[in-house]
Each structure stands twice: as C-alpha cells, then as structure tokens.
Scaffold this motif. Structure first.
Motif, PDB file in Angstrom:
ATOM      1  N   HIS A 288       0.833  -1.209   0.000  1.00 34.38           N
ATOM      2  CA  HIS A 288       0.000   0.000   0.000  1.00 34.38           C
ATOM      3  C   HIS A 288       0.866   1.257   0.000  1.00 34.38           C
ATOM      4  CE1 HIS A 288      -2.983   3.000   1.033  1.00 34.38           C
ATOM      5  NE2 HIS A 288      -2.255   3.328   2.089  1.00 34.38           N
ATOM      6  N   ARG A 312      -6.088  -5.211  -5.143  1.00 36.32           N
ATOM      7  CA  ARG A 312      -7.539  -5.005  -5.224  1.00 36.32           C
ATOM      8  C   ARG A 312      -8.294  -6.157  -4.565  1.00 36.32           C
ATOM      9  NH1 ARG A 312      -6.273  -3.992 -10.454  1.00 36.32           N
ATOM     10  NH2 ARG A 312      -7.309  -5.915 -11.106  1.00 36.32           N
ATOM     11  N   GLN A 315      -8.418  -6.208  -0.730  1.00 34.21           N
ATOM     12  CA  GLN A 315      -9.344  -5.229  -0.157  1.00 34.21           C
ATOM     13  C   GLN A 315     -10.745  -5.795   0.018  1.00 34.21           C
ATOM     14  OE1 GLN A 315      -9.310  -1.174  -1.699  1.00 34.21           O
ATOM     15  NE2 GLN A 315      -7.356  -1.581  -2.716  1.00 34.21           N
ATOM     16  N   GLU A 316     -11.090  -6.797  -0.765  1.00 37.55           N
ATOM     17  CA  GLU A 316     -12.446  -7.360  -0.705  1.00 37.55           C
ATOM     18  C   GLU A 316     -12.578  -8.464   0.338  1.00 37.55           C
ATOM     19  OE1 GLU A 316     -14.675  -5.803  -2.240  1.00 37.55           O
ATOM     20  OE2 GLU A 316     -13.235  -4.555  -3.331  1.00 37.55           O
ATOM     21  N   LYS A 321     -10.920  -3.853   4.997  1.00 35.98           N
ATOM     22  CA  LYS A 321     -11.191  -2.415   4.907  1.00 35.98           C
ATOM     23  C   LYS A 321     -11.463  -1.826   6.287  1.00 35.98           C
ATOM     24  CE  LYS A 321     -12.766  -2.130   0.109  1.00 35.98           C
ATOM     25  NZ  LYS A 321     -13.889  -1.832  -0.809  1.00 35.98           N
ATOM     26  N   GLN A 333      -8.026   2.796  -5.006  1.00 37.62           N
ATOM     27  CA  GLN A 333      -8.831   2.094  -6.012  1.00 37.62           C
ATOM     28  C   GLN A 333      -8.036   2.119  -7.315  1.00 37.62           C
ATOM     29  OE1 GLN A 333     -11.678   0.485  -5.133  1.00 37.62           O
ATOM     30  NE2 GLN A 333     -11.080   1.196  -3.081  1.00 37.62           N
ATOM     31  N   GLN A 336      -7.950  -1.569 -13.550  1.00 40.40           N
ATOM     32  CA  GLN A 336      -7.613  -2.917 -13.997  1.00 40.40           C
ATOM     33  C   GLN A 336      -6.424  -2.836 -14.961  1.00 40.40           C
ATOM     34  OE1 GLN A 336      -9.066  -5.644 -13.007  1.00 40.40           O
ATOM     35  NE2 GLN A 336     -10.919  -4.931 -11.992  1.00 40.40           N
TER      36      GLN A 336
END
Length: 626
Positions: A288, A312, A315-316, A321, A333, A336
C-alpha cells in the motif's frame, strides 16, 4: 481479557508517522493485524527511535480504538533489550517472543485462544499452521515477506524522486512469485477440476468478495483476462464460510485419467496461493505504501499487473477495509491492468539474484573421494584436536529430576547418550566461564544444555534462544520447577537476537544454524562451543556462501563442498563401518572449513570429537576462543 490470562506487553519501534503510515513498517504491520483480529489482549508500547517525538500527538493520532503507551529503550525489560522489535513479553516475566513473524503468529494464536469462534483469524496461519513459520535465514519466502519487502519499500520512500524511478528488485520478485504456479495441499484434485471447467468452457462471473451482486444497470469492471473462476470460487467460498461441494462437480472419467504433468497449473489468488493468509497481512501495508507513493509521483504500474490485482482482491476480504480504516490506511482504487505476458515474467526472474541459480543448478552427483583427494593433494584433511577434558562428567544421579534429560520421554539408551553429549559441552563451558558471564544457549530446544548450565553456575546469566514455541515453553516449565532466577527465554530467529554475551553454546545446531551461531559469537567476540548437525542441509543462503574459509575457496567449488556436506550426514550406526568412517572424515573437513573461517577473525578454534564417540553419530564439537 480472561482473568487467568497473564497480561502481555507488545513493544514496537516508532520512528515517524507519514501520511497514512506508521514507521518502521514492521510496526504498521503489527498494528494492522491487531485491528484485523480486533485483538485487545496486549498492552501496546511504542519505543521511539529518537528523542524528539511528540508523545501526545502520537497517542492521539495513531489508532482510534487502541490504547498505546510510549516507553524509552532504556526502560524496556532486560530480556527485550537483547532483541530486535517487535517483541512480546509476559508482564514482569522472562519469556520473550521477538521478530515480526513470531510476534504476529503469537497474536493470531492468542486471539483464537481467547475467542475460538474467530476461525478466520486462525486460518491466517495457513495449511498445518505453517505460514511464515520457517526462519527468514533459511526460507527465501519468509525473508521476502518479513525483511526484504519492508526494507525495500522503506528505502523507496526515503529516496529522492530522481533515485526512485525504478521499481525495487524485491517488488519485482514478488510480482514474479505471484505469476508462478500455485502449490497447495490436494492441488491434483483442484487442477483436475480446473481442466474439466476449461474443457466445458465455463466462464462463471464471481461477485466481489463480501458484497452482494450489483444492481442491474450498474457497470461491473471485468478484467480483460480474468483469472480462472475455479481458483476464485475456492478462495471465496473459504472466506465466506461456504461449502466447497457446489464449486464444481466430480470430474469426468477422462479427466481423472489425465496425467498430472498435463494438468493446468493453478493461479495465485492471494500471496501464498488460493487462500488469504498472514503473508497477505504482512504485505498489504508495505505494498500500500509503495503504490500510494508511486501514484503520488505519477508512476505507471503497468509492470506490476499481478501485484495490482492482488492489492484489489485483498481489499475485498471481509475485515480488511475495516482494519485499514482503524489504522488510517486510505486504500487505493486501482484501475484494472492487463496481465503480464509470460515472457515478461520470465524476464523478471533475474531479480531473484544468483542464489536460486546456484542452489537449483544441476544435482550434486558423485562420491566424496575425488574431492577428498583434491584436498589431500593440497595438504588438507580432517584434523581432530585432543579433547580438552575427556574424562569430565556430571554426577547425574545427584541432580534434580528437572535437570536430568532422562526424566523426560526419552528411552534409557537415548537419555544416556544425551547425558554424555551434555558432559562434553558443559565441561568446556565450566572451564571457560567466569562469575557474571552471560551464556547463550542457541537453538536450545527443550533447554537440555541451558538448564544444566543455569543450575550449575548460579553466578552466570543464561539465555535460551529457540524458534519453536512449544520446546521453549517446556524449557521454562522445567526452569520454574527448579526455581532458577538466572535464566531467560527468547523465542526468535537467531537474527533477532542482538544482546551482548560471553559464551555461546549450541548442541546439534542444524545445517546453516551452526554457522549462524558462530557468526553471532564472532560479532560479540564471545567464545563458542558448538556441536553441528544435519550437514546435508547446508547450502548457500543470503548470508552464507560455501566454502567459507579462504583456503577452501581457493581449492573447492560450491558443488564440491556440497558433496562433502551430503556425505558428512552418512554416519548413522546402521551404515557399514567404512561408510561411517568416510562420513566422519567429511564431517571433519566441513568443520575444518568452519574453523579456518573463524580463525580469519582472530579466533583459536579446535575441532574435537565428543567422548565417547558413540554418544552421537554427529559427535564433532568446535571450540572457539577469541
């Protein structure tokens, strides 16, 4: 916190706070894991690396829901002062856990013990709970995650803009690792399921992890080259605590007959493969910071499509988060990116350095005789010095049971051999030690050596260092039974110990560990008494290149030295006598190289055989005095 749980103190370095990061990164990582686990079991202390730290600013701005305290380095408990941070110690205790991986694994285990419903937390430890368990000194993966990536990112952030135009080699190495085929438990079955899915042309869409599918009319970003949905399904189903049976049906018969070599490889979903583990937790704060700095400088991340996709995806993961928010990490964010072509990933392989090439080159073929002859032609052969005190022995029958290794689960014969081994090391230590000396028992295991020394020499301070937690807990239980006050315990990899000491000992330090012990002793200008073991595990590492001594380097290649190491392991009692004799000679030659390497640092070193030699197939002992 449960009433019967002793309070533990967590000590973290603190240098500065920059944007949404706390430095050094080991501290950011530790605080992020505490937030992810929602763990309040530790009293957290920050140890400023400089005196100009605004205490109130730090305490108010660090974490919104975590109480932290500032403490100076001189106020740390004595056992912690001998270690690199992070470190955890039981309040007013002598048992310390030090080093990033050891501390993080302990946080996870304590969180799960406190609340067994947090299965997502304990699963961070991975298959058989081995994630980042291997020492960074011997595991390239642990070293990359625990040491190389954090240092590379910190160096990148400190560099001036003109000096940080290129991506750090360790970041490129991580990109390459994410492009390698995944190896997981039972991967044969998963690869067959993947083959069946490919043949069926299955292209199922996977909703974002932890979210409901988006409403109709809203756009959903899809990768131009999406990852195979089977890996995603398996990873997602585990994180969402769903059954696996609906992922894919039993494979067809022609799929079951396919050769393993013809099955498609599995692609990375997370850092170690298909599942979210502690490695992802360690890497996220580092990557990060790197991505945030790169974005701020307008850098194009086209060379890091796999890292960007991983960032990415992480983060899900449920809870990530939330934890990032608590740590004031403003996750990016990212757009792609196209997947890197295989040719590009192959080009990145050069960043791993020459180490892998050397260790993965052609196998070591042939016996030791040509190499031994080559050495003999140059006047080099195994040399054993007389034992300094061959008849010295402890009166084991009059020692407390907790001192005697025979009181454990060993057989009578094995306990006798262990006593004989201890006689050899303890005899030399007692000959060298003076009142007030600090003696370190490296790779201490259950404390057979250290506890005997602490009991026999109450005027000396003894420190046991061991990576395996259960072994060290057993050693502390034995020490408590004896009421010893001159002993401390450190669970850590050797590199995290930086204390001063006078004598270092190690009984059967495995492979490269012997050389690490000698290195620590040389740095501290301490005497060493080391019994090597597992010669066959010796190989070039980031820290050590073999052979080590100047004399051996001029004569032997790395491969020739490794042949000697392999045959040095062939001393088991069930082998033919001639084979054992060659093994003993190879042991002597390998240890002669170690002795000469230490003598290059102004040491006097002797290689001796333990008495009696039958006490162990690995009966060499190196005695070094500065």
């Amino acid at each position: 916190m449960k009433d019967n749980v002793a309070e533990e103190h967590l000590y973290l370095d603190f240098s500065h706070q920059d944007r949404d990061g706390i430095f050094p990164l080991h501290t950011s990582i530790s605080l992020f894991l505490l937030s992810y686990c929602d763990c309040k079991l530790f009293k957290v202390f920050l140890v400023p690396t400089s005196e100009d730290v605004d205490d109130q600013f730090v305490i108010k701005n660090l974490l919104c829901d975590l109480e932290v305290h500032l403490i100076s380095r001189c106020q740390l408990p004595a056992v912690v002062q001998s270690c690199c941070l992070p470190a955890v110690v039981v309040k007013d205790g002598k048992f310390c856990r030090a080093g990033l991986s050891v501390v993080l694994r302990h946080i996870i285990q304590k969180t799960y013990e406190e609340d067994p419903s947090k299965t997502d937390v304990v699963e961070l430890l991975g298959f058989k709970k081995t994630c980042l368990k291997a020492c960074a000194e011997v595991s390239q993966w642990t070293r990359l995650c625990e040491i190389s990536i954090p240092l590379a990112v910190e160096g990148f952030l400190k560099a001036s803009p003109e000096h940080c135009q290129t991506i750090p080699p360790d970041i490129l190495l991580l990109e390459r690792k994410l492009g390698e085929p995944v190896r997981v438990h039972n991967d044969d079955k998963i690869r067959r399921q993947k083959l069946q899915q490919q043949k069926a042309g299955a292209k199922s869409a996977i909703p974002a992890l932890g979210k409901e599918p988006r409403e109709e009319g809203k756009t959903v970003e899809i990768q131009e080259h999406p990852l195979p949905s089977l890996e995603l399904s398996i990873a997602f189903s585990k994180l969402l605590v769903q059954g696996r049976s609906d992922v894919v049906n039993r494979e067809a018969s022609h799929i079951r007959r396919t050769k393993t070599s013809d099955l498609p490889p599995l692609d990375h979903i997370f850092a170690e493969g298909l599942y979210f583990t502690l490695a992802d937790v360690v890497l996220l704060p580092c990557i990060h910071q790197f991505l945030a700095s790169s974005k701020k400088q307008g850098k194009n991340l086209v060379d890091l499509p796999l890292i960007s996709s991983w960032y990415r995806r992480v983060q899900e993961v449920p809870g990530v988060k939330r934890a990032a928010g608590k740590c004031n990490m403003k996750l990016l964010q990212l757009p792609q990116l196209m997947s890197a072509p295989k040719e590009q990933l192959q080009d990145l392989s050069s960043v791993s350095g020459e180490l892998e090439e050397e260790n993965q080159d052609s196998p070591f073929i042939g016996g030791p005789r040509p190499t031994m002859t080559k050495l003999m032609e140059n006047g080099i052969g195994a040399k054993f010095s007389p034992h300094p005190c061959p008849n010295w022995t402890l009166d084991w029958s009059n020692l407390p049971s907790a001192v005697n290794p025979g009181e454990g689960k060993m057989s009578r014969d094995r306990a006798l051999r262990k006593q004989q081994q201890l006689n050899n090391l303890v005899a030399v230590v007692t000959k060298l030690a003076k009142p007030g000396d600090v003696i370190v028992d490296f790779c201490s295991g259950g404390g057979h050596v250290g506890i005997v020394l602490a009991h026999l020499m109450p005027s000396c301070q003894v420190v046991l260092i061991e990576n395996k937690e259960l072994s060290l807990i057993h050693a502390k239980d034995r020490s408590d039974e004896l009421g010893l006050n001159n002993i401390g315990f450190i669970q850590a990899n050797l590199d995290y110990f930086n204390g001063t000491f006078n004598i270092g000992v190690a009984l059967h330090a495995c492979g490269v560990a012997t050389d690490m012990v000698i290195e620590h002793c040389v740095k501290a200008q301490a005497a060493f008494i080391v019994s090597p073991c597992c010669y066959g595990f010796i190989q070039n590492t980031v820290k050590f290149k073999y052979p080590q001594s100047h004399q051996f380097k001029e004569i032997l290649s790395y491969k020739e030295h490794m042949i000697l190491c392999r045959f040095a392991d062939q001393t088991a009692v069930q082998l033919p006598p001639e084979r054992r004799l060659i093994g003993k000679q190879c042991m002597g030659i390998v240890d002669l190289d170690r002795a000469w390497a230490a003598e290059e640092h102004n040491y006097s070193v002797q290689v001796v055989s333990m008495e009696p030699e039958s006490c162990s197939p690995k009966n060499n002992m190196l005695v070094g005095i500065p």
